[in-house]
Enzyme design. Sequence first.
Site, PDB file in Angstrom:
ATOM      1  N   CYS A 180      58.034 -13.365   9.189  1.00 30.86           N
ATOM      2  CA  CYS A 180      57.070 -14.099   8.632  1.00 30.86           C
ATOM      3  C   CYS A 180      56.486 -15.310   9.306  1.00 30.86           C
ATOM      4  O   CYS A 180      57.383 -15.870  10.727  1.00 30.86           O
ATOM      5  CB  CYS A 180      57.726 -14.724   7.035  1.00 30.86           C
ATOM      6  SG  CYS A 180      55.796 -15.378   6.447  1.00 30.86           S
ATOM      7  N   CYS A 226      62.316 -21.185   1.982  1.00 30.44           N
ATOM      8  CA  CYS A 226      62.658 -19.137   2.165  1.00 30.44           C
ATOM      9  C   CYS A 226      62.772 -18.503   2.375  1.00 30.44           C
ATOM     10  O   CYS A 226      62.679 -18.653   3.643  1.00 30.44           O
ATOM     11  CB  CYS A 226      60.770 -19.173   1.875  1.00 30.44           C
ATOM     12  SG  CYS A 226      60.445 -17.316   1.997  1.00 30.44           S
ATOM     13  N   CYS A 274      64.657 -11.074   0.745  1.00 31.08           N
ATOM     14  CA  CYS A 274      63.708 -12.545   0.733  1.00 31.08           C
ATOM     15  C   CYS A 274      62.684 -13.692  -0.008  1.00 31.08           C
ATOM     16  O   CYS A 274      61.345 -12.880  -0.288  1.00 31.08           O
ATOM     17  CB  CYS A 274      62.603 -11.238   1.589  1.00 31.08           C
ATOM     18  SG  CYS A 274      61.949 -10.179   0.190  1.00 31.08           S
TER      19      CYS A 274
END
Length: 349
Positions: free
Chosen positions: A114, A121, A339
């Site tokens: 990302c 996250c 994820c």
Amino acid sequence: MQIEKKDIRALSKEELRDFFVANNDKAFRGNQVYEWLWSKGAHSFDDMTNVAKTTRSMLEDNFVINHIKVDTMQRSSDGTVKNAVRLHDGLVVESVLIPTDTRTTACVSSQVGCSLDCNFCATSRLKRMRNLEPGEIYDQVIAIDKESRLYHNHPLSNIVFMGMGEPLMNYNNVIKAIDMITSPEGLGMSPKRIMVSTSGIPKMIKKMADDDVKFKLAVSLHSAIDEIRARIMPFSKNFPLADLRESLEYWYRKTKNKISYEYVVWKGINDDKASIDALVKFCKYVPCKVNLIEYNPIDDGEFQQASEESIMAYIKALESIGVVVKVRRSRGKDIDAACGQLANKEAEM
């Protein structure tokens, strides 16, 4: 030195037609190959049975088809399916099939890793390796559609871009993938059944509105107070809520499409009255609905699920101003998630 072959799916139909003409063949051959690549999902040139062997050989000499491979698949007791998807260069992303009684939703990735740094996250702990190509995004959807038909006896009904990566940081490829997913030459899915979730990049939200996209928009908000949002999502210091608000107002003026806010409530971070009041105020700017998401802790750190009392306080305050609120419970808890919050996204379209 061996020249690296180009993925043939990077070519438009017109470019394929031009390629065949340039190689002393008929333009319509490009139409045939294009259909094999997208509508029929050919994994090799040998699959193209109505194309002459000499033509297939020529394609083999010039191109590759970089299809994904579902490396491992996990099935949860609640019907959720998680795919670890291996790409042609060995990198891995994750996609998820989320079933309900009335639909099956594909949750797909747009980047390896990302570009952003959301502290809650798991994906943000993986540096961005590269953007996914349109074909790699499309392949995730095809794989989940097959799993939906196999395990739930009906085709895929919805798609959410809420997997690994920030879709708006791979805008062109995401748009190309959606164009193919919605094309009659691809899956023919209605864009109204597709939702793109962003962490909030104002200039790209405006660009989507200017491009007159037909899919739906979700924003991972998590706080309507700049200081708290920056603690949760440090990159947001560059995109203050005033700028985000302006872009969302612009989006609504241009598209007339309601926005969904994705919002996790964490203990001791955004579960106080000031946070509730700030979200209520933010929701008054643009017609919207709010998805309150149950959090799956990724460790024993500061981000922990808030109490049910806190969730109910949010619901009561938002419903008092007429905002539709849904609580999203975590799915697939008995299988590993690679994820972050991906498995929590049971988007209501």
